[in-house]
Structures are given as structure tokens and as C-alpha cells.
Design a protein around this motif. Structure first.
Motif, mmCIF file in Angstrom:
data_model
loop_
_atom_site.group_PDB
_atom_site.id
_atom_site.type_symbol
_atom_site.label_atom_id
_atom_site.label_comp_id
_atom_site.label_asym_id
_atom_site.label_seq_id
_atom_site.Cartn_x
_atom_site.Cartn_y
_atom_site.Cartn_z
ATOM 1 N N GLY A 104 -41.462 -49.841 -46.683
ATOM 2 C CA GLY A 104 -40.623 -50.079 -47.843
ATOM 3 C C GLY A 104 -39.214 -50.535 -47.567
ATOM 4 O O GLY A 104 -38.497 -50.896 -48.497
ATOM 5 N N SER A 105 -38.779 -50.543 -46.303
ATOM 6 C CA SER A 105 -37.359 -50.793 -46.032
ATOM 7 C C SER A 105 -37.091 -51.918 -45.051
ATOM 8 O O SER A 105 -35.983 -52.021 -44.503
ATOM 9 C CB SER A 105 -36.707 -49.495 -45.514
ATOM 10 O OG SER A 105 -36.809 -48.474 -46.476
ATOM 11 N N ASN A 106 -38.078 -52.765 -44.783
ATOM 12 C CA ASN A 106 -37.902 -53.936 -43.917
ATOM 13 C C ASN A 106 -37.439 -53.571 -42.518
ATOM 14 O O ASN A 106 -36.633 -54.273 -41.901
ATOM 15 C CB ASN A 106 -36.910 -54.936 -44.537
ATOM 16 C CG ASN A 106 -37.304 -55.361 -45.925
ATOM 17 O OD1 ASN A 106 -38.449 -55.213 -46.330
ATOM 18 N ND2 ASN A 106 -36.364 -55.884 -46.681
ATOM 19 N N GLU A 107 -37.948 -52.462 -41.997
ATOM 20 C CA GLU A 107 -37.557 -52.006 -40.663
ATOM 21 C C GLU A 107 -38.451 -52.625 -39.599
ATOM 22 O O GLU A 107 -39.468 -53.257 -39.905
ATOM 23 C CB GLU A 107 -37.641 -50.472 -40.608
ATOM 24 C CG GLU A 107 -36.634 -49.803 -41.535
ATOM 25 C CD GLU A 107 -37.011 -48.381 -41.903
ATOM 26 O OE1 GLU A 107 -36.109 -47.607 -42.263
ATOM 27 O OE2 GLU A 107 -38.208 -48.047 -41.862
ATOM 28 N N ASN A 108 -38.052 -52.434 -38.352
ATOM 29 C CA ASN A 108 -38.793 -53.005 -37.229
ATOM 30 C C ASN A 108 -39.920 -52.056 -36.822
ATOM 31 O O ASN A 108 -39.652 -50.926 -36.398
ATOM 32 C CB ASN A 108 -37.834 -53.218 -36.047
ATOM 33 C CG ASN A 108 -38.442 -54.047 -34.938
ATOM 34 O OD1 ASN A 108 -39.613 -53.886 -34.606
ATOM 35 N ND2 ASN A 108 -37.654 -54.933 -34.354
ATOM 36 N N PRO A 109 -41.185 -52.479 -36.934
ATOM 37 C CA PRO A 109 -42.298 -51.570 -36.624
ATOM 38 C C PRO A 109 -42.412 -51.205 -35.149
ATOM 39 O O PRO A 109 -43.079 -50.228 -34.802
ATOM 40 C CB PRO A 109 -43.534 -52.350 -37.089
ATOM 41 C CG PRO A 109 -43.125 -53.781 -37.050
ATOM 42 C CD PRO A 109 -41.668 -53.797 -37.407
ATOM 43 N N LEU A 110 -41.756 -51.964 -34.259
ATOM 44 C CA LEU A 110 -41.836 -51.672 -32.827
ATOM 45 C C LEU A 110 -40.845 -50.599 -32.381
ATOM 46 O O LEU A 110 -40.948 -50.086 -31.262
ATOM 47 C CB LEU A 110 -41.590 -52.951 -32.008
ATOM 48 C CG LEU A 110 -42.681 -54.010 -32.053
ATOM 49 C CD1 LEU A 110 -42.321 -55.143 -31.096
ATOM 50 C CD2 LEU A 110 -44.037 -53.431 -31.709
ATOM 51 N N GLY A 111 -39.889 -50.269 -33.239
ATOM 52 C CA GLY A 111 -38.854 -49.337 -32.807
ATOM 53 C C GLY A 111 -37.780 -50.055 -32.015
ATOM 54 O O GLY A 111 -37.798 -51.279 -31.872
ATOM 55 N N PRO A 112 -36.806 -49.305 -31.469
ATOM 56 C CA PRO A 112 -35.694 -49.936 -30.751
ATOM 57 C C PRO A 112 -36.076 -50.378 -29.342
ATOM 58 O O PRO A 112 -37.121 -49.987 -28.809
ATOM 59 C CB PRO A 112 -34.657 -48.809 -30.698
ATOM 60 C CG PRO A 112 -35.483 -47.560 -30.676
ATOM 61 C CD PRO A 112 -36.680 -47.841 -31.548
ATOM 62 N N SER A 113 -35.211 -51.162 -28.746
ATOM 63 C CA SER A 113 -35.366 -51.552 -27.349
ATOM 64 C C SER A 113 -35.272 -50.320 -26.453
ATOM 65 O O SER A 113 -34.377 -49.484 -26.629
ATOM 66 C CB SER A 113 -34.272 -52.551 -26.968
ATOM 67 O OG SER A 113 -34.072 -52.585 -25.573
ATOM 68 N N PRO A 114 -36.159 -50.187 -25.463
ATOM 69 C CA PRO A 114 -36.032 -49.070 -24.504
ATOM 70 C C PRO A 114 -34.681 -49.059 -23.803
ATOM 71 O O PRO A 114 -34.153 -47.991 -23.475
ATOM 72 C CB PRO A 114 -37.175 -49.337 -23.523
ATOM 73 C CG PRO A 114 -38.177 -50.128 -24.299
ATOM 74 C CD PRO A 114 -37.365 -50.990 -25.229
ATOM 75 N N LYS A 115 -34.116 -50.238 -23.581
ATOM 76 C CA LYS A 115 -32.793 -50.301 -22.962
ATOM 77 C C LYS A 115 -31.727 -49.690 -23.869
ATOM 78 O O LYS A 115 -30.782 -49.047 -23.400
ATOM 79 C CB LYS A 115 -32.426 -51.750 -22.631
ATOM 80 C CG LYS A 115 -33.224 -52.356 -21.486
ATOM 81 C CD LYS A 115 -32.708 -53.744 -21.132
ATOM 82 C CE LYS A 115 -33.465 -54.331 -19.944
ATOM 83 N NZ LYS A 115 -32.965 -55.671 -19.572
ATOM 84 N N ALA A 116 -31.886 -49.887 -25.188
ATOM 85 C CA ALA A 116 -30.930 -49.308 -26.132
ATOM 86 C C ALA A 116 -31.045 -47.786 -26.141
ATOM 87 O O ALA A 116 -30.030 -47.077 -26.179
ATOM 88 C CB ALA A 116 -31.168 -49.870 -27.532
ATOM 89 N N VAL A 117 -32.266 -47.283 -26.110
ATOM 90 C CA VAL A 117 -32.475 -45.828 -26.093
ATOM 91 C C VAL A 117 -31.837 -45.216 -24.847
ATOM 92 O O VAL A 117 -31.146 -44.192 -24.922
ATOM 93 C CB VAL A 117 -33.977 -45.503 -26.151
ATOM 94 C CG1 VAL A 117 -34.210 -44.006 -25.995
ATOM 95 C CG2 VAL A 117 -34.586 -45.997 -27.462
ATOM 96 N N LYS A 118 -32.046 -45.860 -23.712
ATOM 97 C CA LYS A 118 -31.474 -45.360 -22.462
ATOM 98 C C LYS A 118 -29.946 -45.389 -22.508
ATOM 99 O O LYS A 118 -29.273 -44.421 -22.087
ATOM 100 C CB LYS A 118 -31.978 -46.209 -21.293
ATOM 101 C CG LYS A 118 -31.463 -45.753 -19.934
ATOM 102 C CD LYS A 118 -32.029 -46.616 -18.810
ATOM 103 C CE LYS A 118 -31.492 -46.170 -17.451
ATOM 104 N NZ LYS A 118 -32.035 -47.037 -16.348
#
Length: 365
Positions: free
Chosen positions: A37-51
Motif C-alpha cells: 500500500g505504500s510504494n515501498e521497496n520489496p527487496l529491503g535496504p542495501s546490505p551496505k546501508a544496514v552495515k
């Protein structure tokens, strides 16, 4: 206590509903719910961003950077602009819209929005005493009615918003029509490219020839950072300088800063993210074309808009039935310019797409 008159006339913005509140209302497990419902990214964030975010948490007691020079250089490299043409906001692209209000809008001045389009333009600017003027979006051709925009321009017009791909319809505005509007006014034309990656089309080169243009973008969609709230604007240095004069100094958090930098460095992730969403969009589109009583618009974003009137239900009734089955989509009744029969569905994983299609067919049949 006296509230400003401009505030009294504003209705609250209606955002998409969260997984948590849907689970509670419909007695569902959060893990069972599909959020489209909110036009979000289904893959989630970049692993580099999480790190990067994890490493930066030790510095949360420090104020953020104010200049953001490294991030502006990275955005400039990504966008094909210069760092001094860029302003970064810490509440997504919504902060850039707010800065436009602070910079350009006086009480009684006007801004133009072709309807239907992103309603937050209005919610953000009306508190400044500005008045919305509504042009038209051609729902049959799924593009802006350029003549209606030009006819709406007068000496009180300060801003004109052109969303391409348009939210919620997914349609594009051609470069020729953007140029027609730019050349019809001295007002600032804001081309909202929040979803441009999914269309593969940008109007950034027009900045070379038109001083009354600002490109609006976000990290919330293709970059997978909706929860970090990062947006940016690109324009000529004079306009960017004026906007910086009223921008909050520390609006971008330390965690958002490093997440944005890490994501821009992860070119493989960005490519994978965009390609995945396009594949999912086209899959959903092909499936929806096969569903009786549903009319779906061709989209160049990461969502699709559907007309459901032939189902015998309105958008509220149909979205409620989907919610009972654990599928969240967007009832677009709150979008000005649309009646009560339109639903927007965001792309998901293929499994989530099938969940939605199966639930939709079950309800209609």
C-alpha cells in the motif's frame, strides 16, 4: 488560544495503514500480512546501508553533519549534476516541499497541481497561506492536460508541481509538455521524480536551459530507505542558496546520512532493486489485465492504479475485504480528482503479488 485560519481549513493527511494496526484490527499475525500500500521497496535496504547504520550507532550522541558535502558529491555523481545544485532533506522529499513553501509562498499566493496527484504538496503548502489551483490529469491518456496547467497560471502563481511518473496513476509527462509549461511562466516548476528510476527517464538535462526548474527526488523508493527519510532537490545554485537559508541545520540524522552514502555506493543493489520492481510491476500488470471487472492503468512507477467500479464494490469495500485476507493496498478515495472506485497496489515479491491476485480473484468471484 488562537489557531491560524490557514490551519483550520486543512483536513488531516491520510497515509497508508501500517502492518501493526491492520494485524490488531483484523486479528491477524503480522508475519501473515502482505503490505502493498505504500510504494515501498520489496527487496529491503542495501546490505551496505544496514552495515553502515550499525557501525554509526556508536556516534548517536553526536550532532549530525550540517554541510553534507560528501553526500551532495555522491548525489551529484549519481544524478549528473553539481554538488552546489543539490539540497538534501531529512524528512524525505516532503522536507524539500516544505522548504519550497518557506522560500516561495506568501499568504494568498498560488500553486498548481494537476489532479489526481501526490496530495502532500497541498498539505505542506496550505499552512503557509498558499492557495491550491487544480489543473487536470487526463485519466484516459494517463498524462497531464498541459493546456489546463498553462490556463491556470496567473501573476499569483509561485509553484507548479508535475509528478512524473505520477502518483497515483503511474503515467509520464513528456519532455515537450514540461518545456511548454516551463516556457509559459516565470514561476518555479517542480518536477517530482520520486519514481524516475522505474521509468528510466529523467528531466535533469533541462536544468541547463531553464532557471525556473527544480527536480525533486527521494531515497524512499528505488533506494529502499523509506524509513530513513532522505530526499533531495536539484536546481540552479541561486534557488538552492535561497532554500538553504531556511533549511533546518541538522535535519538529516547521522544514521540516514551514512545509509544514503552506502546505498549510493552499492550500484549492484540499485540496479537489482530497479530491475526487480519493474519485473514485478509488469507481472502484476499482466495478471490484472486477466481479472474480470478490473481496469488497470499502464504504469512506469512501482505501483499500479485500478478502477474497480465494475466489481459492484467501491474502493473502501474492496480494500476491506483484502485486509481481512491479510493484504494491504491503498484505497485512493482520499486523492482529490479520483472518485471512490480507485485502488493503488504497490509491487511486491512474486509471492506477494500472487497473494494479492489470488485474494482479489476470490473476492470478485
Amino acid at each position: 488560544m488562537r489557531v491560524r485560519d490557514a490551519i483550520l481549513g486543512i483536513e488531516p493527511y491520510v497515509p497508508g495503514r501500517s502492518i501493526k494496526e491492520i494485524a490488531k484490527e483484523y486479528n491477524l499475525k503480522e508475519s501473515e500480512i502482505v503490505k502493498l500500500g505504500s510504494n515501498e521497496n520489496p527487496l529491503g535496504p542495501s546490505p551496505k546501508a544496514v552495515k553502515a547504520v550499525k557501525l554509526e550507532t556508536k556516534n548517536m550522541h553526536r550532532y549530525p553533519e550540517s554541510g553534507l558535502d560528501d553526500l551532495k558529491r555522491a548525489i551529484a555523481d549519481y544524478s549528473g549534476a553539481s554538488p552546489n545544485q543539490i539540497i538534501v532533506g531529512g524528512d524525505g522529499a516532503d522536507e524539500i516541499i516544505d522548504l519550497l513553501g518557506k522560500t516561495f509562498m506568501d499568504p494568498g499566493s498560488e500553486f498548481i497541481v494537476p489532479l489526481p496527484s501526490y496530495m502532500y504538496y497541498e498539505y505542506t503548502l496550505r499552512p503557509y497561506g498558499a492557495r491550491p489551483v487544480y489543473a487536470k490529469w487526463d485519466m484516459e491518456e494517463n498524462t497531464v492536460d498541459t493546456d489546463s496547467v498553462i490556463e491556470s497560471i496567473n501573476d499569483r502563481t509561485r509553484l507548479i508541481f508535475l509528478c512524473t511518473p505520477n502518483n497515483p496513476t503511474g503515467g509520464l509527462i513528456s519532455e515537450d509538455n514540461i518545456i511548454r509549461i516551463l516556457e509559459s511562466t516565470s514561476a518555479l516548476v517542480v518536477v517530482d521524480e520520486a519514481y524516475f528510476e522505474f521509468a528510466g527517464i529523467s528531466n535533469i538535462k533541462l536544468l541547463e536551459d531553464y532557471e525556473n526548474l527544480l527536480i525533486l527526488r527521494t531515497f524512499s523508493k528505488a533506494m529502499g530507505l523509506a524509513g530513513m527519510r532522505i530526499g533531495y532537490g536539484i536546481s540552479n545554485t541561486r534557488i538552492i542558496d535561497y532554500m538553504h537559508r531556511v533549511k533546518p541545520v541538522f535535519s538529516l540524522t547521522r544514521l540516514s546520512h551514512v545509509a544514503a552514502l552506502a546505498t549510493l555506493s552499492d550500484k549492484d543493489y540499485i540496479k537489482k532493486s530497479v530491475n526487480f520492481s519493474i519485473k514485478s510491476r509488469e507481472y502484476l500488470y499482466s495478471k490484472l489485465l486477466q481479472v474480470d471487472k478490473i481496469r488497470v492503468l499502464k504504469s512506469y512507477a512501482n505501483y499500479l492504479l485500478m478502477d474497480v467500479r465494475e466489481t459492484g464494490m467501491n474502493a473502501g469495500q474492496l480494500t476491506d475485504e483484502l485486509l481481512k485476507r491479510g493484504v494491504i493496498v491503498r484505497d485512493c478515495t482520499s486523492f482529490k480528482g479520483l472518485d471512490e472506485y480507485w485502488i493503488r497496489v504497490s509491487v511486491g515479491t512474486m509471492k506477494e503479488d500472487d497473494r494479492f491476485i489470488d485474494a482479489l480473484k476470490e473476492i470478485i468471484e
